[in-house]
Motif scaffolding. Structure first.
Motif, PDB file in Angstrom:
ATOM      1  N   GLY A   1      35.340  31.738  34.418  1.00  0.00           N
ATOM      2  CA  GLY A   1      36.454  31.008  35.023  1.00  0.00           C
ATOM      3  C   GLY A   1      36.468  31.130  36.538  1.00  0.00           C
ATOM      4  O   GLY A   1      35.653  31.824  37.130  1.00  0.00           O
ATOM      5  N   GLU A   2      37.426  30.459  37.144  1.00  0.00           N
ATOM      6  CA  GLU A   2      37.519  30.423  38.598  1.00  0.00           C
ATOM      7  C   GLU A   2      38.951  30.682  39.045  1.00  0.00           C
ATOM      8  O   GLU A   2      39.903  30.229  38.406  1.00  0.00           O
ATOM      9  CB  GLU A   2      37.100  29.038  39.115  1.00  0.00           C
ATOM     10  CG  GLU A   2      35.783  28.562  38.559  1.00  0.00           C
ATOM     11  CD  GLU A   2      34.691  28.464  39.589  1.00  0.00           C
ATOM     12  OE1 GLU A   2      34.999  28.515  40.786  1.00  0.00           O
ATOM     13  OE2 GLU A   2      33.527  28.331  39.174  1.00  0.00           O
ATOM     14  N   LYS A   3      39.093  31.412  40.116  1.00  0.00           N
ATOM     15  CA  LYS A   3      40.362  31.603  40.827  1.00  0.00           C
ATOM     16  C   LYS A   3      41.513  32.069  39.946  1.00  0.00           C
ATOM     17  O   LYS A   3      42.621  31.528  40.008  1.00  0.00           O
ATOM     18  CB  LYS A   3      40.747  30.317  41.558  1.00  0.00           C
ATOM     19  CG  LYS A   3      39.748  29.918  42.608  1.00  0.00           C
ATOM     20  CD  LYS A   3      40.148  28.655  43.318  1.00  0.00           C
ATOM     21  CE  LYS A   3      39.076  28.268  44.318  1.00  0.00           C
ATOM     22  NZ  LYS A   3      39.350  27.041  45.001  1.00  0.00           N
ATOM     23  N   TRP A   4      41.259  33.070  39.119  1.00  0.00           N
ATOM     24  CA  TRP A   4      42.356  33.599  38.310  1.00  0.00           C
ATOM     25  C   TRP A   4      42.536  35.104  38.476  1.00  0.00           C
ATOM     26  O   TRP A   4      43.538  35.663  38.045  1.00  0.00           O
ATOM     27  CB  TRP A   4      42.183  33.227  36.837  1.00  0.00           C
ATOM     28  CG  TRP A   4      40.981  33.839  36.172  1.00  0.00           C
ATOM     29  CD1 TRP A   4      39.717  33.345  36.168  1.00  0.00           C
ATOM     30  CD2 TRP A   4      40.934  35.047  35.421  1.00  0.00           C
ATOM     31  NE1 TRP A   4      38.877  34.179  35.464  1.00  0.00           N
ATOM     32  CE2 TRP A   4      39.605  35.234  34.983  1.00  0.00           C
ATOM     33  CE3 TRP A   4      41.887  36.000  35.063  1.00  0.00           C
ATOM     34  CZ2 TRP A   4      39.199  36.322  34.220  1.00  0.00           C
ATOM     35  CZ3 TRP A   4      41.490  37.085  34.297  1.00  0.00           C
ATOM     36  CH2 TRP A   4      40.152  37.232  33.885  1.00  0.00           C
TER      37      TRP A   4
ATOM     38  N   GLY B   1      38.055  50.283  28.826  1.00  0.00           N
ATOM     39  CA  GLY B   1      36.699  50.331  29.360  1.00  0.00           C
ATOM     40  C   GLY B   1      36.072  48.964  29.529  1.00  0.00           C
ATOM     41  O   GLY B   1      34.922  48.843  29.939  1.00  0.00           O
ATOM     42  N   PHE B   2      36.825  47.915  29.214  1.00  0.00           N
ATOM     43  CA  PHE B   2      36.375  46.533  29.351  1.00  0.00           C
ATOM     44  C   PHE B   2      37.290  45.834  30.351  1.00  0.00           C
ATOM     45  O   PHE B   2      38.502  45.997  30.299  1.00  0.00           O
ATOM     46  CB  PHE B   2      36.473  45.779  28.013  1.00  0.00           C
ATOM     47  CG  PHE B   2      35.669  46.384  26.916  1.00  0.00           C
ATOM     48  CD1 PHE B   2      34.356  45.990  26.693  1.00  0.00           C
ATOM     49  CD2 PHE B   2      36.219  47.349  26.082  1.00  0.00           C
ATOM     50  CE1 PHE B   2      33.608  46.546  25.676  1.00  0.00           C
ATOM     51  CE2 PHE B   2      35.477  47.920  25.057  1.00  0.00           C
ATOM     52  CZ  PHE B   2      34.168  47.521  24.849  1.00  0.00           C
ATOM     53  N   PHE B   3      36.695  45.064  31.247  1.00  0.00           N
ATOM     54  CA  PHE B   3      37.545  44.218  32.078  1.00  0.00           C
ATOM     55  C   PHE B   3      36.895  42.859  32.260  1.00  0.00           C
ATOM     56  O   PHE B   3      35.693  42.676  32.041  1.00  0.00           O
ATOM     57  CB  PHE B   3      37.954  44.889  33.397  1.00  0.00           C
ATOM     58  CG  PHE B   3      36.864  45.139  34.399  1.00  0.00           C
ATOM     59  CD1 PHE B   3      36.468  44.166  35.305  1.00  0.00           C
ATOM     60  CD2 PHE B   3      36.267  46.395  34.490  1.00  0.00           C
ATOM     61  CE1 PHE B   3      35.507  44.411  36.265  1.00  0.00           C
ATOM     62  CE2 PHE B   3      35.302  46.661  35.448  1.00  0.00           C
ATOM     63  CZ  PHE B   3      34.923  45.664  36.342  1.00  0.00           C
ATOM     64  N   PHE B   4      37.725  41.915  32.632  1.00  0.00           N
ATOM     65  CA  PHE B   4      37.338  40.513  32.697  1.00  0.00           C
ATOM     66  C   PHE B   4      37.817  39.963  34.032  1.00  0.00           C
ATOM     67  O   PHE B   4      38.988  40.142  34.386  1.00  0.00           O
ATOM     68  CB  PHE B   4      37.959  39.760  31.517  1.00  0.00           C
ATOM     69  CG  PHE B   4      37.674  40.444  30.206  1.00  0.00           C
ATOM     70  CD1 PHE B   4      36.508  40.176  29.514  1.00  0.00           C
ATOM     71  CD2 PHE B   4      38.543  41.406  29.696  1.00  0.00           C
ATOM     72  CE1 PHE B   4      36.225  40.836  28.324  1.00  0.00           C
ATOM     73  CE2 PHE B   4      38.263  42.076  28.514  1.00  0.00           C
ATOM     74  CZ  PHE B   4      37.093  41.782  27.826  1.00  0.00           C
ATOM     75  N   VAL B   5      36.906  39.327  34.772  1.00  0.00           N
ATOM     76  CA  VAL B   5      37.236  38.813  36.102  1.00  0.00           C
ATOM     77  C   VAL B   5      36.690  37.407  36.292  1.00  0.00           C
ATOM     78  O   VAL B   5      35.819  36.961  35.547  1.00  0.00           O
ATOM     79  CB  VAL B   5      36.687  39.739  37.221  1.00  0.00           C
ATOM     80  CG1 VAL B   5      37.408  41.076  37.244  1.00  0.00           C
ATOM     81  CG2 VAL B   5      35.187  39.931  37.102  1.00  0.00           C
TER      82      VAL B   5
END
Length: 133
Positions: free
Chosen positions: A47-50, A57-61
């Motif tokens: 995704g973009e710009k969120w 232990g998991f992350f989402f960017v």
């Protein structure tokens, strides 16, 4: 902190949030997203710009996330190590509500305080900076 101790605590005391993170990670892998490693954590970019979100232990960017954002989300993983089953109520839910409220305020043209002024966000940033050195 040792990677084995990090994951032992994430998958015991911090299991609740990590199960959600593992489920999201599995869906992303099935959709063709590749996991990446940031220090001891596993993360995905999409995704973009969120911004980003952490599940232990998991992350989402967002795609092409800046090191500062990844470090901040990694800092949330250390909050999970400390707070365990209280993490969703002490950090995740308040942070999500605040994120959406800030988005609403921006849409109305309001001026916002710095992101790290909220206690758990500033704490996550400081933890991320400390553990990314």
């Amino acid at each position: 902190m040792n990677i084995y101790l990090y994951w032992l605590i994430q998958l015991s005391w911090g299991l609740l949030i990590n199960l959600a993170g593992l489920l999201i990670a599995a869906v992303l892998v099935c959709r063709g997203n590749k996991p990446k490693r940031f220090h001891h954590a596993v993360y995905f970019e999409f995704g973009e710009k969120w911004g980003g979100v952490n599940f232990g232990g998991f992350f989402f960017v967002q795609k092409n996330a800046h090191h500062r954002l990844k470090s901040h989300e990694y800092g949330h993983s250390f909050q999970n190590l400390l707070l365990g089953p209280m993490m969703p109520f002490a950090v995740n839910i308040p942070s999500a509500v605040r994120y959406h409220y800030r988005k609403y305020q921006l849409s109305k043209g309001h001026t916002l305080k710095p992101y790290d002024d909220f206690w758990c966000e500033g704490w996550a940033t400081r933890l991320g900076e400390k553990h990314c050195k």
